[in-house]
Design a protein around this motif. Structure first.
Motif, mmCIF file in Angstrom:
data_model
loop_
_atom_site.group_PDB
_atom_site.id
_atom_site.type_symbol
_atom_site.label_atom_id
_atom_site.label_comp_id
_atom_site.label_asym_id
_atom_site.label_seq_id
_atom_site.Cartn_x
_atom_site.Cartn_y
_atom_site.Cartn_z
ATOM 1 N N PRO A 108 -32.152 100.946 6.307
ATOM 2 C CA PRO A 108 -30.796 100.851 5.860
ATOM 3 C C PRO A 108 -30.807 100.231 4.812
ATOM 4 O O PRO A 108 -31.552 99.453 4.172
ATOM 5 N N CYS A 109 -29.709 100.553 3.841
ATOM 6 C CA CYS A 109 -29.534 99.868 2.288
ATOM 7 C C CYS A 109 -28.224 99.095 2.410
ATOM 8 O O CYS A 109 -27.266 99.687 3.028
ATOM 9 N N HIS A 140 -23.536 110.014 -9.501
ATOM 10 C CA HIS A 140 -24.318 110.577 -8.289
ATOM 11 C C HIS A 140 -24.696 109.355 -7.400
ATOM 12 O O HIS A 140 -24.712 109.604 -5.965
ATOM 13 N N GLY A 141 -25.120 108.431 -7.873
ATOM 14 C CA GLY A 141 -25.944 107.415 -7.269
ATOM 15 C C GLY A 141 -24.679 106.368 -6.660
ATOM 16 O O GLY A 141 -24.967 105.981 -5.460
ATOM 17 N N ILE A 142 -23.548 106.357 -6.962
ATOM 18 C CA ILE A 142 -22.608 105.673 -6.604
ATOM 19 C C ILE A 142 -21.771 106.358 -5.323
ATOM 20 O O ILE A 142 -21.634 105.895 -4.255
ATOM 21 N N ARG A 143 -21.811 107.661 -5.246
ATOM 22 C CA ARG A 143 -21.269 108.512 -4.361
ATOM 23 C C ARG A 143 -21.984 108.324 -3.147
ATOM 24 O O ARG A 143 -21.746 108.211 -2.075
ATOM 25 N N LYS A 148 -23.731 106.679 2.392
ATOM 26 C CA LYS A 148 -24.777 106.324 3.272
ATOM 27 C C LYS A 148 -25.278 104.660 3.266
ATOM 28 O O LYS A 148 -26.144 104.687 4.039
ATOM 29 N N SER A 149 -24.753 103.976 2.453
ATOM 30 C CA SER A 149 -24.901 102.542 2.703
ATOM 31 C C SER A 149 -24.720 102.007 4.138
ATOM 32 O O SER A 149 -23.456 102.367 4.517
ATOM 33 N N ALA A 170 -15.038 103.796 3.596
ATOM 34 C CA ALA A 170 -16.010 102.676 3.155
ATOM 35 C C ALA A 170 -15.595 101.136 3.623
ATOM 36 O O ALA A 170 -16.057 100.354 3.689
ATOM 37 N N ALA A 171 -14.316 101.162 3.942
ATOM 38 C CA ALA A 171 -13.557 99.954 4.164
ATOM 39 C C ALA A 171 -14.236 98.838 5.144
ATOM 40 O O ALA A 171 -14.217 97.735 4.836
ATOM 41 N N ARG A 172 -14.749 99.533 6.235
ATOM 42 C CA ARG A 172 -15.270 98.529 7.391
ATOM 43 C C ARG A 172 -16.530 98.164 6.789
ATOM 44 O O ARG A 172 -16.994 96.923 7.534
ATOM 45 N N GLN A 173 -17.465 98.910 5.826
ATOM 46 C CA GLN A 173 -18.676 98.203 5.544
ATOM 47 C C GLN A 173 -18.725 97.743 4.215
ATOM 48 O O GLN A 173 -19.529 97.285 3.731
ATOM 49 N N THR A 174 -17.660 97.277 3.584
ATOM 50 C CA THR A 174 -17.620 96.684 2.177
ATOM 51 C C THR A 174 -17.081 95.289 2.222
ATOM 52 O O THR A 174 -16.116 94.838 2.834
ATOM 53 N N PHE A 175 -17.994 94.365 1.590
ATOM 54 C CA PHE A 175 -17.745 92.750 1.777
ATOM 55 C C PHE A 175 -17.679 92.158 0.481
ATOM 56 O O PHE A 175 -18.413 92.819 -0.697
#
Length: 382
Positions: A108-109, A140-143, A148-149, A170-175
Motif C-alpha cells: 500500500p502507498c 498522470h502521477g497525481i491522478r 490508488k493511494s 479521496a475525502a475519506r483517505q486524505t489527511f
C-alpha cells in the motif's frame, strides 16, 4: 537486496530523493520525516531511498537502512518501473513524498500531495517550453495517487480542500500533516559585514522575497507591488532570493521599466545561516503567490521576527494564522498599501513580529512527523 527487520517487524519505505543540494519545500518535509519518524517508531524498520546527489547517510537511527537510487525523482523510472530499479519486496508500506505515485507497487502507498497545480493550473508551474510535457507527466502521477493511494497526506487544510473538490472520493483517505519550521530559523542580530558580502547594502532598508522563479510565485507581481509602494522611496531596496538561472534577466528588465532597476538585488540560493540573516534584517517579507501548498518562506520569516505581507488566497492565510497582512496577489495597490504599513508603521510592525513569532512556534516538524506516522499506522492496521 535491502530487506526489512526481523520476524514480526514491518518495513516502511520513504522516498527521500528530494533531499539534495537544491533547496525546496518538499525536501524540508522529507527531512523532517527522516529526522523524527524512526525515533518515534522504534517498533518499525525504515528503508530510505537516497539520491546520489546527497553525500553521506541520511540517518544514524538503528532501525534505518538506505539505498542509493540513481534514477531521477521526477523521471520515467520512478513513474513507471520503480520496483524494477530497487528491491521493494520486503516493504510493508511505501511513502511517495513528492506528489506522484509510482506504478507497480505491491505494498500500500501513502502519497504526499502538496498541491494540485500541475492538474488544475499547470501554467502557474512552469513558463518553459517543456511545461506542457511536465504537466502531462505530473498529472498522470497525481491522478494515479488520487485513485490508488491507501492514504493521501497534504501539508495544509487549503490543499486538502482542493484535493477533495477535485476528487470527492479521496475525502475519506486524505489527511492534513501540517508542515513545520526548523528551530534554526530565529531572530539574529543584523550582521552588516555579512549582508555586504551577500550583495545587500547594509546601510539601506530592504523588502525580501524568497522562492524559486516560477509563475505561481508571482515575482513579477512582487516587483510591481514594491514599485507601487516605494517608487518615490530611494532608500528602500527589494532583495529576491531565488532559483532562477538566466531567466532572472526578465525580472531585471521589468525592474528597469518600473524605474527601480538600481534598487533590485537578485541573489542565488544562499546558505541557511545567510537566509536567517536576511529574514532577520529585512523590513518585511513580500510573498504574493497565486497558490501554495504551504509556503515555507512564510513560516521561516515569521520565526525570524520578519513581518509578512502575503496573498489572501490558497494556504497563505492559514499558514500565517492572522499574523500577516493579506491582499489579493494581483491587486498591486492593495499589496503596496499593506507593504507600506508593515515597513513604515512601527507599532504595526512590532505587532506583526510578535504575532508571527507566536504563530511560527506552533509549526513544529516533530508534530508533522508524528501526524504522518499516525497515518502510516492507520494504513498498516487496515
Amino acid at each position: 537486496m535491502i530487506e526489512g527487520g526481523g520476524m514480526g517487524r514491518r518495513t516502511i519505505c520513504i522516498d527521500c530523493r528530494y533531499i539534495g543540494p537544491r533547496p525546496s519545500g518538499i525536501a524540508e518535509t522529507v527531512r523532517a520525516l527522516v529526522d523524527f519518524v524512526p525515533e518515534l517508531a522504534p517498533d518499525l524498520d525504515f528503508l530510505l531511498l537516497r539520491s546520489p546527489a546527497h553525500r553521506g547517510a541520511l540517518s544514524k537511527a538503528v532501525n534505518v537502512r538506505e539505498v542509493v537510487v540513481p534514477s531521477a525523482a521526477n523521471g520515467p523510472a520512478t513513474m513507471w518501473w520503480l520496483p524494477r530499479v530497487v528491491d521493494l519486496s520486503a516493504v510493508s508500506l511505501f511513502h511517495a513524498t513528492f506528489n506522484i505515485m509510482p506504478a507497480g507497487l505491491k505494498a500500500p502507498c501513502v502519497t504526499t500531495i502538496h498541491d494540485l497545480m500541475w492538474l488544475t493550473e499547470p501554467q502557474l508551474c512552469s513558463a518553459r517550453l517543456a511545461g506542457r510535457a511536465q504537466a502531462l507527466f505530473h498529472g498522470h502521477g497525481i491522478r494515479r495517487a488520487l485513485r490508488k493511494s491507501a492514504a493521501i497526506v497534504t501539508v495544509s487544510e487549503a490543499s486538502r480542500r482542493e484535493i477533495i473538490a477535485h476528487s470527492p472520493p479521496a475525502a475519506r483517505q486524505t489527511f492534513v500533516t501540517m508542515s513545520g519550521v526548523s528551530p534554526e530559523f530565529r531572530p539574529v542580530p543584523r550582521n552588516i559585514l555579512r549582508l555586504a558580502e551577500l550583495g545587500v547594502r547594509p546601510d539601506r532598508r530592504f523588502v525580501l522575497t524568497v522562492g524559486q522563479y516560477a509563475p505561481y510565485k508571482n515575482h513579477e507581481g512582487a516587483l510591481r507591488a514594491f514599485a507601487c509602494a516605494f517608487a518615490d522611496r530611494p532608500e528602500i531596496d527589494l532583495v529576491l532570493v531565488q532559483r532562477m538561472g538566466a531567466r532572472g534577466e526578465r525580472l531585471l528588465r521589468l525592474a528597469k521599466e518600473l524605474g527601480i532597476r538600481g534598487r533590485v538585488r537578485l541573489l542565488q540560493p544562499v546558505s541557511r545561516a545567510d537566509l536567517v540573516q536576511l529574514y532577520s534584517s529585512a523590513s518585511a517579507l513580500l510573498h504574493p503567490s497565486f497558490c501554495e501548498g504551504f509556503g515555507n518562506p512564510l513560516a521561516e520569516a515569521m520565526a525570524c521576527g520578519c513581518p509578512v505581507v502575503t496573498s489572501n488566497v490558497s494556504a497563505m492565510p492559514e499558514v500565517t494564522g492572522g499574523a500577516a497582512l493579506l491582499a489579493p496577489p494581483d491587486d498591486f495597490p492593495k499589496l503596496a498599501e499593506a507593504l507600506r504599513k508593515a515597513v513604515d508603521d512601527k507599532a504595526q510592525a512590532a505587532a506583526m513580529r510578535e504575532a508571527g513569532l507566536a504563530r511560527a512556534a506552533t509549526l513544529n516538524w516533530r508534530s508533522f512527523a508524528a501526524d504522518t506516522l499516525a497515518v502510516y499506522r492507520g494504513v498498516l492496521a487496515s
